[in-house]
Design a protein around this motif. Structure first.
Motif, short mmCIF file in Angstrom:
data_model
loop_
_atom_site.label_atom_id
_atom_site.label_comp_id
_atom_site.label_asym_id
_atom_site.label_seq_id
_atom_site.Cartn_x
_atom_site.Cartn_y
_atom_site.Cartn_z
N PHE A 126 0.80 -1.24 0.00
CA PHE A 126 0.00 0.00 0.00
C PHE A 126 0.83 1.28 0.00
CE2 PHE A 126 -2.70 -2.98 2.82
CZ PHE A 126 -3.03 -3.75 1.72
N VAL A 178 -2.54 12.40 3.81
CA VAL A 178 -1.33 12.20 4.62
C VAL A 178 -0.58 13.52 4.74
CG1 VAL A 178 0.89 11.01 4.73
CG2 VAL A 178 -1.14 9.81 3.92
N PRO A 214 3.78 7.94 0.71
CA PRO A 214 3.42 7.34 2.00
C PRO A 214 2.97 5.88 1.86
CG PRO A 214 1.59 8.63 1.18
CD PRO A 214 2.71 8.79 0.17
N GLN A 215 3.13 5.13 2.94
CA GLN A 215 2.53 3.79 3.00
C GLN A 215 1.19 3.95 3.69
OE1 GLN A 215 4.51 0.84 5.49
NE2 GLN A 215 3.72 -0.81 4.25
N LEU A 216 0.10 3.73 2.94
CA LEU A 216 -1.23 3.96 3.51
C LEU A 216 -1.66 2.78 4.36
CD1 LEU A 216 -3.17 5.54 0.51
CD2 LEU A 216 -2.04 6.70 2.42
N SER A 217 -2.52 3.12 5.32
CA SER A 217 -3.08 2.08 6.17
C SER A 217 -4.27 1.44 5.45
CB SER A 217 -3.50 2.74 7.48
OG SER A 217 -4.47 1.97 8.10
N GLU A 266 -6.92 0.16 6.65
CA GLU A 266 -8.18 0.66 7.20
C GLU A 266 -8.61 1.94 6.49
OE1 GLU A 266 -8.34 1.34 11.37
OE2 GLU A 266 -7.58 -0.65 11.88
N TYR A 267 -7.64 2.81 6.26
CA TYR A 267 -7.94 4.10 5.64
C TYR A 267 -8.41 3.91 4.20
CZ TYR A 267 -7.28 8.61 3.46
OH TYR A 267 -7.47 9.75 2.73
N ILE A 321 -9.95 1.30 2.97
CA ILE A 321 -11.31 0.76 3.03
C ILE A 321 -12.31 1.88 3.35
CG2 ILE A 321 -12.84 -0.86 4.25
CD1 ILE A 321 -10.78 -2.42 2.77
N GLU A 322 -11.95 2.72 4.32
CA GLU A 322 -12.87 3.79 4.72
C GLU A 322 -13.05 4.79 3.58
OE1 GLU A 322 -11.53 6.87 7.24
OE2 GLU A 322 -13.39 7.02 8.36
N GLY A 379 -7.23 3.06 16.04
CA GLY A 379 -6.77 2.82 14.67
C GLY A 379 -6.94 4.07 13.85
N PRO A 380 -6.45 4.03 12.61
CA PRO A 380 -6.55 5.23 11.76
C PRO A 380 -8.00 5.62 11.46
CG PRO A 380 -5.65 3.37 10.53
CD PRO A 380 -5.71 2.95 11.96
N VAL A 381 -8.90 4.63 11.49
CA VAL A 381 -10.32 4.96 11.29
C VAL A 381 -11.00 4.98 12.65
CG1 VAL A 381 -12.50 4.15 10.33
CG2 VAL A 381 -10.40 3.95 8.99
N ILE A 409 -13.83 -3.32 8.74
CA ILE A 409 -12.53 -2.90 9.27
C ILE A 409 -12.20 -3.66 10.55
CG2 ILE A 409 -11.36 -0.95 10.37
CD1 ILE A 409 -12.62 0.83 8.18
N GLY A 427 0.90 -4.61 7.95
CA GLY A 427 -0.05 -3.72 7.29
C GLY A 427 -1.00 -4.43 6.35
N ARG A 435 0.30 1.99 13.26
CA ARG A 435 -0.76 2.37 12.32
C ARG A 435 -1.49 3.64 12.71
NH1 ARG A 435 -5.25 -0.79 14.77
NH2 ARG A 435 -4.22 -2.27 16.12
N PRO A 438 -3.23 8.82 8.09
CA PRO A 438 -3.54 7.49 7.56
C PRO A 438 -2.36 6.74 6.93
CG PRO A 438 -4.26 9.14 6.01
CD PRO A 438 -3.70 9.88 7.17
N ALA A 439 -1.13 7.21 7.20
CA ALA A 439 0.01 6.44 6.72
C ALA A 439 0.48 5.50 7.83
CB ALA A 439 1.15 7.37 6.29
N GLU A 440 1.41 4.61 7.49
CA GLU A 440 1.94 3.66 8.47
C GLU A 440 3.45 3.82 8.63
OE1 GLU A 440 0.77 -0.11 9.05
OE2 GLU A 440 -1.32 0.22 8.50
N PRO A 466 6.87 1.42 9.37
CA PRO A 466 7.26 0.01 9.48
C PRO A 466 7.45 -0.36 10.95
CG PRO A 466 8.55 1.10 7.78
CD PRO A 466 7.76 2.17 8.46
#
Lengths: 197, 346
Positions: free
Chosen positions: A83, A108, A116-119, A121-122, A124-125, B36-38, B66, B201, B313, B318-320, B322
């Motif tokens: 991602f 972001v 960026p590496q997206l999550s 969850e984000y 999906i939302e 979480g991000p959401v 989710i 992730g 996370r 909304p980024a991660e 590592p």
């Protein structure tokens, strides 16, 4: 010709009497046009390169003019299957924004360097209308593999089939074939807009 | 009459630590599910958990997706991986009598890296999300198997040093093969490295299914022999004089710890530090006996990785980030703080 200067490549080549041209990764279209013209001048194809730049300009302008800036079509641009994505600050991100598309990675903040590496969850939302896969070659991704990911089968882009495989190489280079890529993206945006309606 | 008293205190300290460990794990799981991000309302998440996945009224289908498809499997996998790495670290430290031994000591990481590279470079491209972890799992076991075989046969060793040396040699060799393959297929570079950096992730129930059987089997085995680890740590000669079959026990423990490590690497990539800091932190809490150190390492390892993954996370959502970066970033100062506090208390 080289794109990355590790420290002394240019001076070493010069010392050996080899003519070298350094063309760094283009941050935007104008620099890409300049570089094509520089390359033309360096190889004795001034007219051809000027004509190529002119054709690219008018083709891209045509695509931009044809795009509806207020479609609100959102997209997720995937660089690999963990991602990583691009924001509108990157070269490819700027092109997509010119077509009036909304990039979910722009949420972001600073500090991601544009990639960026997206999550999950984000993503999906956000439920983007379009998913562009610039990881078909590196990582073998396709509509089928994307729909098998946890939670992704319910995404609008997946259920409507608006998952667009791209050539990873073309999507990460700033050459003339970027026009073909943009045309493909523009067509996909039109069809996604129709599908969403 | 200080004997029974001392034993009583030790048992109660161990029990207290176990109760604390279970409580921390419960809190970690709750935090992992709630944050979480959401943003999903805490009340809704709790109702969803209590009804075992039945979305309460007012929760969107997306939020249920989710929680059920992303957050819950991710928390479970983080817990399994944390428990595996911490317990394997403790077990390796015991059988090699080396406080710096970590789960990747015997070539598990290098083997997994090679396995992942082979799957990316030569495997079918359509099902890469399954072939990479499976191949990494096999690679990790092959790496440890080679190291063990080499250490036992060629280097003539019953000593732990020959095993560790064999591990270093095998790891270098496998890494060389991996680098060669990557040079041949440079398009695989990025994918192999993102995989190595950690993959929580993209975690889903497939990863739970892949890891769970090996992890349960391995942790149960280590738990069963935890008392014997106290004996082996004294010395091979002493353990043998007490009637223990040292070589066999070491083999069983190495197989179990490697199985757990292989499962962890397969689903999560390489996550450093957990196998070192958790067992040592536990030792500082309850002393050196593996009767307590091993089960508590599992509990605290699971909690630690669940909490660290929650940070990974959410910090730049909304980024991660590592996860391996955070385990070192959080783990190192935490470990130093524990060491300092312990010295002051002593």
């Amino acid at each position: 010709m080289f794109a990355t200067e590790p420290g002394d490549l240019g001076s070493s080549l010069e010392g050996l009497g080899i003519t070298a041209l350094q063309l760094d990764a283009a941050p935007n279209l104008d620099v890409a046009y300049d570089q094509i013209e520089q390359l033309g001048a360096a190889t004795g194809h001034v007219d051809e390169s000027a004509a190529l730049v002119e054709r690219m300009r008018s083709d891209i302008q045509g695509l931009v003019d044809g795009a509806d800036p207020a479609t609100g079509v959102s997209f997720y641009f995937e660089l690999d299957d963990t991602f990583y994505s691009v924001t509108s600050k990157t070269f490819i991100g700027q092109l997509l924004r010119m077509l009036g598309l909304e990039n979910i990675a722009d949420a972001v903040g600073k500090g991601s360097g544009g990639y960026p590496q997206l999550s999950a969850e984000y993503i999906i939302e956000s439920d983007p209308d379009l998913i562009f896969l610039a990881d078909t070659r590196c990582c073998g991704q396709s509509l089928e593999t994307v729909s098998r990911r946890p939670g992704w089968h319910e995404l609008s882009a997946v259920t409507r089939g608006d998952v667009v495989p791209l050539n990873d190489d073309v999507a990460s280079r700033w050459g003339p074939r970027i026009v073909d890529l943009l045309r493909r993206i523009s067509d996909a945006a039109d069809s996604a807009e129709a599908n969403a309606a | 009459m200080s004997g029974p008293d001392a034993a009583g205190r030790r048992v109660s300290a161990g029990t207290r630590a176990t109760v604390l460990g279970v409580a921390v794990l419960v809190v970690a799981v709750l935090v992992g599910m709630l944050v979480g991000p959401v943003r999903i309302g805490a009340a809704n998440v709790l109702r969803w958990l209590v009804s075992i996945g039945d979305p309460p009224p007012g929760m969107s289908e997306q939020q249920a997706l989710i929680l059920g498809d992303l957050r819950l499997p991710r928390v479970i996998v983080a817990g399994l991986v944390g428990a595996s790495l911490a317990a394997s670290g403790a077990a390796y430290q015991a059988v090699f009598r080396n406080p710096l031994a970590d789960p990747y000591l015997l070539g598990a990481a290098a083997g997994a890296g090679l396995g992942a590279t082979i799957a990316v470079a030569y495997g079918p491209s359509g099902a890469i999300e399954l072939t990479v972890p499976a191949s990494a799992f096999v690679g990790a076991l092959v790496g440890v198997g080679l190291a063990y075989g080499l250490g036992r046969s060629t280097l003539g060793g019953r000593s732990t040093a020959s095993l560790v040396l064999a591990g270093v040699a095998v790891a270098s060799f496998l890494t060389a093969v991996q680098t060669f393959l990557q040079q041949q297929r440079s398009e695989t570079l990025r994918q192999v490295y993102t995989w190595i950096l950690g993959r929580l992730g993209t975690t889903g129930w497939d990863d739970v299914r892949l890891a769970l059987p090996s992890v349960v089997l391995a942790l149960a085995t280590m738990w069963a022999v935890r008392r014997l680890l106290d004996v082996i740590e004294v010395g091979d000669l002493e353990a043998r004089s007490l009637g223990l079959h040292v070589a066999r026990l070491r083999l069983v423990v190495v197989i179990a710890a490697s199985l757990a490590t292989a499962a962890a690497v397969a689903v999560a990539g390489l996550i450093g530090f957990v196998g070192l800091i958790i067992p040592h932190t536990v030792r500082l809490m309850v002393g050196g006996s593996y009767r307590s150190v091993l089960p508590l390492s599992m509990l605290f390892g699971a909690s630690f990785l669940i909490l660290v993954d929650t940070l990974a996370r959410t910090v730049v959502a909304p980024a991660e980030i590592p996860i391996g970066v955070i385990t070192a970033f959080v783990g190192a100062p935490f470990f130093i703080a524990v060491l300092r506090r312990n010295r002051r208390a002593a």
